[in-house]
Design a protein around this motif. Structure first.
Motif, PDB file in Angstrom:
ATOM      1  N   CYS A  15     -57.630  11.568  27.260  1.00 35.23           N
ATOM      2  CA  CYS A  15     -56.188  11.745  27.082  1.00 35.23           C
ATOM      3  C   CYS A  15     -55.872  13.211  26.794  1.00 35.23           C
ATOM      4  O   CYS A  15     -56.534  13.852  25.979  1.00 35.23           O
ATOM      5  CB  CYS A  15     -55.709  10.872  25.928  1.00 35.23           C
ATOM      6  SG  CYS A  15     -54.012  11.213  25.410  1.00 35.23           S
ATOM      7  N   THR A  18     -50.061  14.121  26.769  1.00 36.65           N
ATOM      8  CA  THR A  18     -48.799  14.473  27.411  1.00 36.65           C
ATOM      9  C   THR A  18     -47.622  13.670  26.854  1.00 36.65           C
ATOM     10  O   THR A  18     -46.484  14.112  26.947  1.00 36.65           O
ATOM     11  CB  THR A  18     -48.864  14.190  28.920  1.00 36.65           C
ATOM     12  OG1 THR A  18     -49.033  12.779  29.113  1.00 36.65           O
ATOM     13  CG2 THR A  18     -50.002  14.940  29.580  1.00 36.65           C
ATOM     14  N   CYS A  21     -47.026   8.340  28.723  1.00 43.20           N
ATOM     15  CA  CYS A  21     -47.177   6.882  28.591  1.00 43.20           C
ATOM     16  C   CYS A  21     -46.298   6.328  27.476  1.00 43.20           C
ATOM     17  O   CYS A  21     -45.848   5.184  27.554  1.00 43.20           O
ATOM     18  CB  CYS A  21     -48.628   6.511  28.328  1.00 43.20           C
ATOM     19  SG  CYS A  21     -49.318   7.276  26.845  1.00 43.20           S
ATOM     20  N   CYS A  56     -50.445   7.758  34.233  1.00 43.41           N
ATOM     21  CA  CYS A  56     -51.172   8.696  33.370  1.00 43.41           C
ATOM     22  C   CYS A  56     -51.899   9.720  34.237  1.00 43.41           C
ATOM     23  O   CYS A  56     -52.716   9.351  35.082  1.00 43.41           O
ATOM     24  CB  CYS A  56     -52.184   7.943  32.504  1.00 43.41           C
ATOM     25  SG  CYS A  56     -53.284   9.071  31.605  1.00 43.41           S
TER      26      CYS A  56
HETATM   27  S1  SF4 Z   1     -50.036   9.579  29.799  1.00 40.14           S
HETATM   28 FE1  SF4 Z   1     -50.647   8.919  27.729  1.00 40.14          FE
HETATM   29  S2  SF4 Z   1     -52.849   8.426  27.893  1.00 40.14           S
HETATM   30 FE2  SF4 Z   1     -52.281   9.656  29.678  1.00 40.14          FE
HETATM   31  S3  SF4 Z   1     -52.762  11.771  29.123  1.00 40.14           S
HETATM   32 FE3  SF4 Z   1     -50.592  11.437  28.643  1.00 40.14          FE
HETATM   33  S4  SF4 Z   1     -50.574  10.775  26.469  1.00 40.14           S
HETATM   34 FE4  SF4 Z   1     -52.684  10.561  27.228  1.00 40.14          FE
END
Ligand code: SF4
Length: 76
Positions: A15, A18, A21, A56
């Motif tokens: 992870c 970001t 999600c 993701c």
């Molecule tokens: S979308 Fe969620 S699980 Fe994927 S990198 Fe971003 S924070 Fe991490």
């Protein structure tokens, strides 16, 4: 046990924090110390968690059938 339950796993080593999600599956995933984790690992079927796994950028989220272990998302 409910045959329709799903399990959400987040690879916190992969992870990138970001938060994408968390926006896609509000209430299902949360940020903790800059990385995502499931609010609850076992959930009822929810398209939002599939969408989160599919979008993701790191493919850090895996959604499985709790009973069969089949990977439901992301698609390979
Ligand atoms: S979308 Fe969620 S699980 Fe994927 S990198 Fe971003 S924070 Fe991490």
């Amino acid at each position: 046990m409910d045959a329709q339950q799903w399990r959400i796993d987040v690879d916190r080593e992969v992870c990138a924090g970001t938060g994408l999600c968390v926006g896609t599956a509000a209430g299902r995933l949360r940020l903790d110390a800059g990385r995502a984790r499931p609010v609850r690992e076992v959930v009822e079927p929810d398209q939002a968690v599939v969408d989160a796994a599919e979008t993701c950028p790191m493919e850090a989220i895996t959604v499985r059938s709790l009973t069969t272990g089949e990977v439901l998302a992301p698609e390979l």
